[in-house]
Design an enzyme around this catalytic site. Structure first.
Site, PDB file in Angstrom:
ATOM      1  N   PHE A  65      65.436  15.612   1.946  1.00  0.00           N
ATOM      2  CA  PHE A  65      64.502  14.718   1.270  1.00  0.00           C
ATOM      3  C   PHE A  65      64.999  13.278   1.207  1.00  0.00           C
ATOM      4  O   PHE A  65      64.208  12.338   1.066  1.00  0.00           O
ATOM      5  CB  PHE A  65      64.199  15.248  -0.139  1.00  0.00           C
ATOM      6  CG  PHE A  65      65.237  14.944  -1.179  1.00  0.00           C
ATOM      7  CD1 PHE A  65      65.066  13.902  -2.071  1.00  0.00           C
ATOM      8  CD2 PHE A  65      66.392  15.713  -1.290  1.00  0.00           C
ATOM      9  CE1 PHE A  65      66.009  13.623  -3.052  1.00  0.00           C
ATOM     10  CE2 PHE A  65      67.337  15.450  -2.257  1.00  0.00           C
ATOM     11  CZ  PHE A  65      67.153  14.393  -3.145  1.00  0.00           C
ATOM     12  N   LYS A  66      66.304  13.090   1.355  1.00  0.00           N
ATOM     13  CA  LYS A  66      66.851  11.732   1.294  1.00  0.00           C
ATOM     14  C   LYS A  66      66.291  10.833   2.412  1.00  0.00           C
ATOM     15  O   LYS A  66      66.314   9.610   2.299  1.00  0.00           O
ATOM     16  CB  LYS A  66      68.380  11.778   1.399  1.00  0.00           C
ATOM     17  CG  LYS A  66      69.075  12.715   0.401  1.00  0.00           C
ATOM     18  CD  LYS A  66      68.997  12.207  -1.012  1.00  0.00           C
ATOM     19  CE  LYS A  66      69.616  13.178  -2.003  1.00  0.00           C
ATOM     20  NZ  LYS A  66      71.059  13.188  -2.002  1.00  0.00           N
TER      21      LYS A  66
END
Length: 465
Positions: A111-112
């Site tokens: 998700f980063k």
């Protein structure tokens, strides 16, 4: 739009200044002076927008005219070109009224990528305009590092140094960082845990005298508010896909440094109808203990099967505490000083506000493996260990089964083969084709002692004028 420090003593800054500053000079974290507000009618008008179009609607008020609309849309479009799924953040149903939001479709499978692809492009844009070069320094418990490196590796005006805890990230996570051989990328394996890495980064921002003249540090950790800002978007995107804003949606979020779920809290404050925000933790459960029992005390860090959550000092929790204390910087300074002693008890009034906003749950490794196995057995859908914790937390804490709950899938299961194979007795989950040769690529990294002077000396020697 101006940004202020949670500790009340640093000067207020513009958006571009905040992006380049990271940690405030008083040790606090920057937050917007005021939050954009969207009516339900306005949110409803966004149904059917692409992810990129919606991102523009959410992000534009935060930059407040510092970046022209056309340039901002270009930055957004460029940032999501490398995502493997056209929906950018697709939803998958795993049970009745239970959904997984796949946030691992970016280039590093975590998700980063949502924030760090954008932040890399944003930094390059700002630095080119200012004719400035900077040094990016970050700490990672696993996923931030590879996403930051991928976002910054092609930037002309950035040297990037990422600290990860030596032998405490998965092999896939390490190789995603250490096989990037660009001249401006430097990986440091620090002999310590994630909190040691994070503390060194914070201390380095406080004293940057080791840098060559004309250089400054820039943060890519979630202490940089630009990261939080970009993560707000997928809460709106998921809610709109499931019938929002006409009905409320709940979210369960695997939580380590508190940045991802803080973005959800901001989405709610900006007008998105959210029923529950659920903090899901592993056995490093300081946030669950704080929310459930007012026990925000440090304990020894445990190495787990969900290493991205092996964190005992959740930096972004300070941003929430600032709100819960009426945005009183002096109160936050006192709390942070208390926490240096190992504990941070909250008042009854603050605890009531905290529990009104968040539910929480914790799982250990054995329970995590059990959830991965159960979901795979019933649906043939494979969860990574972090996402599994989010799914179980949702199932255990939901107060209304008629409200859809979205569990944030923070990483691809192939990043954590040990947990997956223990749970399902399947062969190692395959990496996507663009990463199939990861274990054959050359690695480059430096193992360094947990000594700030030594790390600073190494960094100074690598930076080219």
């Amino acid at each position: 739009m101006k940004y202020i420090s949670t500790r009340g003593l640093a000067p207020s800054l513009s958006f571009e200044e905040v992006v380049l500053t990271g940690l405030a000079s008083d040790g606090g974290l920057y937050v917007p002076e005021t939050l954009p507000q969207f009516s339900r009618e306005e949110i409803a008008s966004w149904v059917g927008l692409s992810y990129q179009e919606l991102a523009f609607k959410i992000i534009a008020p935060f930059v407040a005219g510092e970046i022209a609309d056309a340039d901002l849309q270009t930055l957004i479009d460029k940032s999501y070109q490398s995502f493997r799924h056209p929906a950018i953040a697709p939803l998958v149903q795993t049970d009745h009224n239970e959904w997984v939001l796949e946030l691992f479709q970016g280039p590093t499978l975590a998700f980063k990528d949502f924030a760090l692809q954008f932040l890399g492009n944003l930094l390059d844009f700002i630095l080119a305009k200012r004719q400035q070069k900077v040094v990016v320094m970050g700490a990672t418990s696993g996923d931030t590092g590879s996403a930051a490196i991928e976002g910054c590796r092609h930037c002309d005006n950035i040297d990037i140094f990422i600290l990860h805890p030596y032998q405490r990230v998965s092999e896939v996570q390490r190789r995603q960082m250490t096989t990037v051989l660009d001249d401006n990328v430097f990986n440091i394996a620090l002999e310590g845990n994630f909190d040691d890495c994070q503390n060194m980064v914070k201390a380095s921002f406080a004293d940057q005298s080791f840098l060559p003249d004309g250089r400054q540090l820039v943060a890519v950790n979630s202490i940089n508010f630009a990261r939080i800002m970009v993560q707000i978007v997928y809460y709106f995107y998921a809610a709109l896909a499931l019938g929002g804003p006409a009905r409320a949606i709940s979210f369960s979020v695997p939580t380590g440094n508190f940045g991802d779920i803080f973005a959800g809290y901001l989405a709610k404050r900006m007008g998105l109808p959210i029923d529950q925000l659920i903090v899901a933790t592993n056995q490093n459960d300081i946030l669950h203990r704080c929310i459930s029992a007012n026990d925000h005390s440090k304990r020894p860090l445990v190495h787990s099967l969900s290493p991205s959550m092996d964190i005992m000092v959740s930096s972004n929790f300070e941003r929430l505490l600032f709100d819960l204390h009426g945005r009183n910087g002096e109160a936050i300074r006192d709390l942070m000083e208390s926490f240096k002693g190992g504990a941070m008890p909250l008042s009854a009034e603050v605890m009531a506000k905290l529990q009104a906003e968040f539910a929480s749950y914790r799982l250990d490794d054995e329970e995590t493996i059990s959830v991965i196995a159960e979901v795979f057995d019933k649906t043939e859908y494979l969860l990574d260990p972090h996402t599994a914790i989010g799914v179980q937390a949702a199932r255990k804490t939901r107060r209304d089964k008629t409200t859809p709950v979205v569990c944030l899938a923070t990483a691809h299961p192939a990043k954590f083969p040990e947990a997956v194979t223990k749970a399902c007795a399947v062969a190692t989950p395959a990496l996507p084709h663009h990463m199939a040769d990861l274990f054959e690529r050359e690695e480059r990294y430096q193992v360094l002692a947990n000594d700030m002077a030594g790390v600073h000396s190494y960094m100074a020697a690598q930076i080219k004028s």
